[in-house]
Motif scaffolding. Structure first.
Motif, PDB file in Angstrom:
ATOM      1  N   LYS A 275       0.829  -1.208   0.000  1.00 30.92           N
ATOM      2  CA  LYS A 275       0.000   0.000   0.000  1.00 30.92           C
ATOM      3  C   LYS A 275       0.866   1.262   0.000  1.00 30.92           C
ATOM      4  N   ASP A 276       1.988   1.230   0.725  1.00 31.01           N
ATOM      5  CA  ASP A 276       2.894   2.377   0.724  1.00 31.01           C
ATOM      6  C   ASP A 276       3.463   2.623  -0.672  1.00 31.01           C
ATOM      7  N   GLU A 277       3.885   1.543  -1.344  1.00 34.04           N
ATOM      8  CA  GLU A 277       4.411   1.682  -2.699  1.00 34.04           C
ATOM      9  C   GLU A 277       3.345   2.225  -3.647  1.00 34.04           C
ATOM     10  N   MET A 278       2.113   1.721  -3.504  1.00 30.04           N
ATOM     11  CA  MET A 278       1.022   2.185  -4.368  1.00 30.04           C
ATOM     12  C   MET A 278       0.744   3.670  -4.138  1.00 30.04           C
ATOM     13  N   THR A 279       0.783   4.092  -2.882  1.00 25.69           N
ATOM     14  CA  THR A 279       0.552   5.498  -2.560  1.00 25.69           C
ATOM     15  C   THR A 279       1.622   6.376  -3.198  1.00 25.69           C
ATOM     16  N   GLN A 280       2.872   5.935  -3.125  1.00 24.36           N
ATOM     17  CA  GLN A 280       3.963   6.705  -3.731  1.00 24.36           C
ATOM     18  C   GLN A 280       3.779   6.801  -5.248  1.00 24.36           C
ATOM     19  N   LEU A 281       3.409   5.691  -5.880  1.00 26.07           N
ATOM     20  CA  LEU A 281       3.179   5.717  -7.326  1.00 26.07           C
ATOM     21  C   LEU A 281       1.999   6.605  -7.688  1.00 26.07           C
ATOM     22  N   LYS A 282       0.948   6.579  -6.864  1.00 19.21           N
ATOM     23  CA  LYS A 282      -0.204   7.456  -7.110  1.00 19.21           C
ATOM     24  C   LYS A 282       0.219   8.912  -7.101  1.00 19.21           C
ATOM     25  N   VAL A 283       1.021   9.293  -6.114  1.00 20.08           N
ATOM     26  CA  VAL A 283       1.482  10.677  -6.008  1.00 20.08           C
ATOM     27  C   VAL A 283       2.245  11.066  -7.272  1.00 20.08           C
ATOM     28  N   GLU A 284       3.165  10.216  -7.681  1.00 18.55           N
ATOM     29  CA  GLU A 284       3.982  10.522  -8.850  1.00 18.55           C
ATOM     30  C   GLU A 284       3.138  10.603 -10.120  1.00 18.55           C
ATOM     31  N   LEU A 285       2.237   9.637 -10.302  1.00 17.29           N
ATOM     32  CA  LEU A 285       1.447   9.605 -11.532  1.00 17.29           C
ATOM     33  C   LEU A 285       0.396  10.712 -11.579  1.00 17.29           C
ATOM     34  N   TYR A 286      -0.229  11.010 -10.435  1.00 20.82           N
ATOM     35  CA  TYR A 286      -1.189  12.118 -10.423  1.00 20.82           C
ATOM     36  C   TYR A 286      -0.483  13.453 -10.638  1.00 20.82           C
ATOM     37  N   ALA A 287       0.738  13.580 -10.145  1.00 19.82           N
ATOM     38  CA  ALA A 287       1.492  14.812 -10.367  1.00 19.82           C
ATOM     39  C   ALA A 287       1.782  14.978 -11.857  1.00 19.82           C
ATOM     40  N   ARG A 288       2.016  13.906 -12.542  1.00 21.02           N
ATOM     41  CA  ARG A 288       2.345  13.977 -13.973  1.00 21.02           C
ATOM     42  C   ARG A 288       1.100  14.114 -14.840  1.00 21.02           C
ATOM     43  N   PHE A 289       0.033  13.340 -14.537  1.00 24.03           N
ATOM     44  CA  PHE A 289      -1.125  13.279 -15.425  1.00 24.03           C
ATOM     45  C   PHE A 289      -2.352  14.013 -14.916  1.00 24.03           C
ATOM     46  N   GLY A 290      -2.374  14.367 -13.643  1.00 28.48           N
ATOM     47  CA  GLY A 290      -3.526  15.092 -13.114  1.00 28.48           C
ATOM     48  C   GLY A 290      -4.807  14.269 -13.205  1.00 28.48           C
ATOM     49  N   ARG A 291      -5.855  14.889 -13.725  1.00 29.23           N
ATOM     50  CA  ARG A 291      -7.171  14.242 -13.800  1.00 29.23           C
ATOM     51  C   ARG A 291      -7.305  13.296 -14.976  1.00 29.23           C
ATOM     52  N   SER A 292      -6.295  13.233 -15.818  1.00 33.98           N
ATOM     53  CA  SER A 292      -6.426  12.374 -16.998  1.00 33.98           C
ATOM     54  C   SER A 292      -6.088  10.911 -16.711  1.00 33.98           C
ATOM     55  N   ILE A 293      -5.778  10.595 -15.452  1.00 33.61           N
ATOM     56  CA  ILE A 293      -5.517   9.202 -15.075  1.00 33.61           C
ATOM     57  C   ILE A 293      -6.325   8.888 -13.818  1.00 33.61           C
ATOM     58  N   ASN A 294      -6.839   7.654 -13.761  1.00 36.94           N
ATOM     59  CA  ASN A 294      -7.616   7.228 -12.608  1.00 36.94           C
ATOM     60  C   ASN A 294      -6.956   6.010 -11.999  1.00 36.94           C
ATOM     61  N   LEU A 295      -6.444   6.186 -10.791  1.00 37.24           N
ATOM     62  CA  LEU A 295      -5.757   5.095 -10.099  1.00 37.24           C
ATOM     63  C   LEU A 295      -6.511   4.654  -8.851  1.00 37.24           C
TER      64      LEU A 295
END
Length: 134
Positions: A112-132
């Motif tokens: 879950k910690d790894e997933m949270t870190q990836l979410k932060v990185e991917l949302y920072a890059r793609f914003g609302r255009s990605i749903n995780l």
């Protein structure tokens, strides 16, 4: 969780962000972690059920007579054991299951910690255009 479709304006205003190789690798890693999370949760449910059953059996054996022999399953066979030995083996099985539950909970926390870190990185890059959201 509120889900809605994008309006035409939101869709047109969406910035197209190019998906780089490292972005795709992060998305794939997130997907693998999500599957691992689901598998660990299933294993955790099974171990918790096994632990609960062992606790129930332990409570039942407290009501048994000291002179009784208890059928104890080892592998595919049942062995008739004296009550104290059966209780001792149940206690060791229960402690083993508790250790396994603890290890699974630790793994789940790490995933879950790894997933949270990836979410932060991917949302920072793609914003609302990605749903995780899982």
């Amino acid at each position: 969780m509120n889900r809605r479709m994008l309006t035409k304006e939101d869709e047109a205003a969406g910035d197209e962000v190019e998906v780089r190789r490292e972005d795709q690798d992060k998305i794939n890693k997130f997907s693998r972690l999500h599957q691992r999370e689901l598998n660990i949760e299933d294993d955790l449910k099974a171990k918790n059920k096994e632990k609960e059953e062992l606790d129930d059996i332990t409570m039942e054996l407290e009501l048994a007579d000291e002179d009784d022999t208890i059928p104890y399953k080892i592998g595919d066979a049942f062995f008739h054991l004296p009550l104290p030995q059966a209780q001792e083996m149940l206690a060791s099985s229960a402690s083993r299951v508790e250790e396994e539950v603890s290890a699974l909970e630790d793994k789940l926390g790490t995933v879950k910690d790894e997933m949270t870190q990836l979410k932060v990185e991917l949302y920072a890059r793609f914003g609302r255009s990605i749903n995780l959201e899982t």
